[in-house]
Design an enzyme around this catalytic site. Structure first.
Site, PDB file in Angstrom:
ATOM      1  N   PRO A  10      36.559  30.048  50.484  1.00 25.44           N
ATOM      2  CA  PRO A  10      35.364  29.226  50.396  1.00 25.44           C
ATOM      3  C   PRO A  10      35.402  28.155  49.307  1.00 25.44           C
ATOM      4  CG  PRO A  10      34.938  31.453  49.596  1.00 25.44           C
ATOM      5  CD  PRO A  10      36.287  31.468  50.258  1.00 25.44           C
ATOM      6  N   ASN A  11      34.827  27.039  49.667  1.00 25.34           N
ATOM      7  CA  ASN A  11      34.643  25.871  48.785  1.00 25.34           C
ATOM      8  C   ASN A  11      35.928  25.073  48.550  1.00 25.34           C
ATOM      9  OD1 ASN A  11      31.815  26.445  48.335  1.00 25.34           O
ATOM     10  ND2 ASN A  11      32.499  28.150  47.080  1.00 25.34           N
ATOM     11  N   ARG A  18      35.301  18.518  44.335  1.00 24.80           N
ATOM     12  CA  ARG A  18      34.759  19.695  43.652  1.00 24.80           C
ATOM     13  C   ARG A  18      35.393  19.853  42.263  1.00 24.80           C
ATOM     14  NH1 ARG A  18      36.565  25.904  44.903  1.00 24.80           N
ATOM     15  NH2 ARG A  18      35.123  26.883  43.446  1.00 24.80           N
ATOM     16  N   TYR A  23      40.009  21.417  39.243  1.00 21.89           N
ATOM     17  CA  TYR A  23      40.879  21.539  40.420  1.00 21.89           C
ATOM     18  C   TYR A  23      41.654  20.264  40.754  1.00 21.89           C
ATOM     19  CZ  TYR A  23      38.079  25.744  41.054  1.00 21.89           C
ATOM     20  OH  TYR A  23      37.473  26.961  40.858  1.00 21.89           O
ATOM     21  N   ASN A  73      44.908  31.671  48.999  1.00 15.33           N
ATOM     22  CA  ASN A  73      43.982  31.405  47.900  1.00 15.33           C
ATOM     23  C   ASN A  73      42.620  31.933  48.345  1.00 15.33           C
ATOM     24  OD1 ASN A  73      42.277  30.548  45.915  1.00 15.33           O
ATOM     25  ND2 ASN A  73      43.176  28.503  45.718  1.00 15.33           N
ATOM     26  N   ALA A  76      36.591  32.349  45.666  1.00 14.26           N
ATOM     27  CA  ALA A  76      35.669  33.301  45.026  1.00 14.26           C
ATOM     28  C   ALA A  76      35.759  34.701  45.635  1.00 14.26           C
ATOM     29  CB  ALA A  76      34.236  32.778  45.115  1.00 14.26           C
ATOM     30  N   HIS A  79      37.318  37.769  43.736  1.00 15.15           N
ATOM     31  CA  HIS A  79      36.705  38.558  42.675  1.00 15.15           C
ATOM     32  C   HIS A  79      35.825  39.709  43.175  1.00 15.15           C
ATOM     33  CE1 HIS A  79      38.345  35.248  40.487  1.00 15.15           C
ATOM     34  NE2 HIS A  79      37.513  34.384  41.039  1.00 15.15           N
ATOM     35  N   ASP A  86      41.293  44.723  51.785  1.00 10.02           N
ATOM     36  CA  ASP A  86      41.807  45.679  52.776  1.00 10.02           C
ATOM     37  C   ASP A  86      42.613  44.966  53.856  1.00 10.02           C
ATOM     38  OD1 ASP A  86      40.673  47.728  51.360  1.00 10.02           O
ATOM     39  OD2 ASP A  86      39.013  48.085  52.761  1.00 10.02           O
ATOM     40  N   GLU A 100      49.307  35.717  46.493  1.00 14.94           N
ATOM     41  CA  GLU A 100      47.981  35.232  46.060  1.00 14.94           C
ATOM     42  C   GLU A 100      48.195  34.041  45.132  1.00 14.94           C
ATOM     43  OE1 GLU A 100      45.677  38.248  44.032  1.00 14.94           O
ATOM     44  OE2 GLU A 100      44.369  36.745  43.111  1.00 14.94           O
ATOM     45  N   HIS A 102      46.259  30.668  42.911  1.00 17.84           N
ATOM     46  CA  HIS A 102      45.083  29.989  42.387  1.00 17.84           C
ATOM     47  C   HIS A 102      45.514  28.670  41.768  1.00 17.84           C
ATOM     48  CE1 HIS A 102      42.674  33.541  43.039  1.00 17.84           C
ATOM     49  NE2 HIS A 102      43.696  34.226  42.578  1.00 17.84           N
ATOM     50  N   ILE A 103      44.689  27.674  41.964  1.00 15.15           N
ATOM     51  CA  ILE A 103      44.954  26.357  41.387  1.00 15.15           C
ATOM     52  C   ILE A 103      44.759  26.420  39.873  1.00 15.15           C
ATOM     53  CG2 ILE A 103      44.176  23.944  41.347  1.00 15.15           C
ATOM     54  CD1 ILE A 103      43.171  24.526  44.301  1.00 15.15           C
ATOM     55  N   SER A 104      43.620  26.961  39.484  1.00 14.04           N
ATOM     56  CA  SER A 104      43.318  27.129  38.056  1.00 14.04           C
ATOM     57  C   SER A 104      43.892  28.464  37.580  1.00 14.04           C
ATOM     58  CB  SER A 104      41.798  27.108  37.849  1.00 14.04           C
ATOM     59  OG  SER A 104      41.207  28.262  38.439  1.00 14.04           O
ATOM     60  N   ARG A 109      39.197  31.431  32.312  1.00 20.78           N
ATOM     61  CA  ARG A 109      37.861  30.952  32.680  1.00 20.78           C
ATOM     62  C   ARG A 109      36.815  32.058  32.463  1.00 20.78           C
ATOM     63  NH1 ARG A 109      38.246  28.211  38.341  1.00 20.78           N
ATOM     64  NH2 ARG A 109      36.215  27.404  37.665  1.00 20.78           N
ATOM     65  N   ARG A 113      35.870  35.905  36.628  1.00 17.10           N
ATOM     66  CA  ARG A 113      37.092  35.471  37.328  1.00 17.10           C
ATOM     67  C   ARG A 113      38.334  36.238  36.871  1.00 17.10           C
ATOM     68  NH1 ARG A 113      35.340  30.683  39.923  1.00 17.10           N
ATOM     69  NH2 ARG A 113      33.750  29.611  38.701  1.00 17.10           N
TER      70      ARG A 113
HETATM   71  C1  DQA Z   1      40.310  29.571  42.575  1.00 17.64           C
HETATM   72  C2  DQA Z   1      39.709  30.328  41.383  1.00 17.64           C
HETATM   73  C3  DQA Z   1      38.472  31.083  41.788  1.00 17.64           C
HETATM   74  O1  DQA Z   1      37.905  31.740  40.674  1.00 17.64           O
HETATM   75  C4  DQA Z   1      37.433  30.139  42.349  1.00 17.64           C
HETATM   76  O2  DQA Z   1      36.313  30.871  42.830  1.00 17.64           O
HETATM   77  C5  DQA Z   1      37.954  29.232  43.402  1.00 17.64           C
HETATM   78  C6  DQA Z   1      39.290  28.668  43.241  1.00 17.64           C
HETATM   79  C7  DQA Z   1      41.496  28.678  42.156  1.00 17.64           C
HETATM   80  O3  DQA Z   1      42.253  28.274  43.051  1.00 17.64           O
HETATM   81  O4  DQA Z   1      41.668  28.366  40.975  1.00 17.64           O
HETATM   82  O5  DQA Z   1      37.255  28.863  44.345  1.00 17.64           O
HETATM   83  O6  DQA Z   1      40.785  30.521  43.505  1.00 17.64           O
END
Ligand code: DQA
Length: 145
Positions: A10-11, A18, A23, A73, A76, A79, A86, A100, A102-104, A109, A113
Site C-alpha cells: 500500500p501507498n 509521496r 522515498y 516490499n 505498512a 509491521h 503466513d 523483503e 524497503h526503500i527506507s 524511523r 516500523r
Molecule cells: C517501506 C517502509 C514502511 O515502513 C512504510 O510503511 C512503507 C514503505 C519502505 O519501502 O521503506 O510504505 O516499506
C-alpha cells in the site's frame, strides 16, 4: 524465460510524490525501467503494486503455484499483517526465494516500523538503499539461476 515477481504494497503507487524526502522522487515506472535495464534479457521483471492485502496475498499464492521467486516490499503491511506473513511463509516453505525489501531503513524511523512480521519467514531482507534495495534483491535472485 525466467520471471521475478516484484510486489509492492500500500501507498507505494504514490512513489514520486509521496514523502520524497524519505522515498525519493522516482515512481514505480522508473523502478520498472531500472530493474528491466539491470536484468539479463532472459529475465522478466513483473512489477505490481496494490493497496489491497487480499490481492497481495493472492499474488503470493500465484508465486507458489508457478514457482516464481519474489521481491516483496510489503510497505505498512510489514509491521502488522500476519495474514501476509503466513502467505509469505507459503512461498519460502515451498523452497521459493522471497526477499523483503524497503526503500527506507525502517530501523532508523518511528518505533512502529522497527518490527517486521514478515522478516522471519523471508529468505532475506534488504533495506535502506532506495531503489537499489530492489536491484540488489533482483540480482540475488538472478544469480541463483
Ligand atoms: C517501506 C517502509 C514502511 O515502513 C512504510 O510503511 C512503507 C514503505 C519502505 O519501502 O521503506 O510504505 O516499506
Amino acid at each position: 524465460m525466467r520471471t521475478v515477481l516484484v510486489l509492492n504494497g500500500p501507498n507505494l503507487g504514490r512513489l514520486g510524490s509521496r514523502e520524497p524526502d524519505v522515498y525519493g522522487s522516482a515512481n514505480l515506472d522508473d523502478l520498472r525501467a531500472l530493474l528491466t535495464a539491470a536484468t539479463p534479457d532472459d529475465v522478466t521483471v513483473d512489477l505490481r503494486q496494490t493497496d489491497d492485502e487480499a490481492e497481495l496475498i493472492h499474488w503470493l499464492y500465484e508465486a507458489v503455484d508457478t514457482g516464481t521467486p519474489v521481491v516483496l516490499n510489503p510497505a505498512a503491511f510489514t509491521h502488522y499483517s500476519y495474514a501476509l506473513r503466513d502467505a509469505a511463509a507459503l512461498v519460502t516453505k515451498a523452497g521459493i526465494p522471497l526477499v523483503e525489501v524497503h526503500i527506507s531503513n525502517p530501523h532508523a524511523r518511528e518505533t512502529f516500523r522497527h518490527t517486521s512480521v514478515v522478516s522471519a519467514v523471508a529468505t532475506g531482507v534488504i533495506a535502506g538503499f532506495g531503489f537499489d534495495s530492489y536491484r540488489l534483491a533482483v540480482d540475488y535472485i538472478v544469480r541463483l539461476g
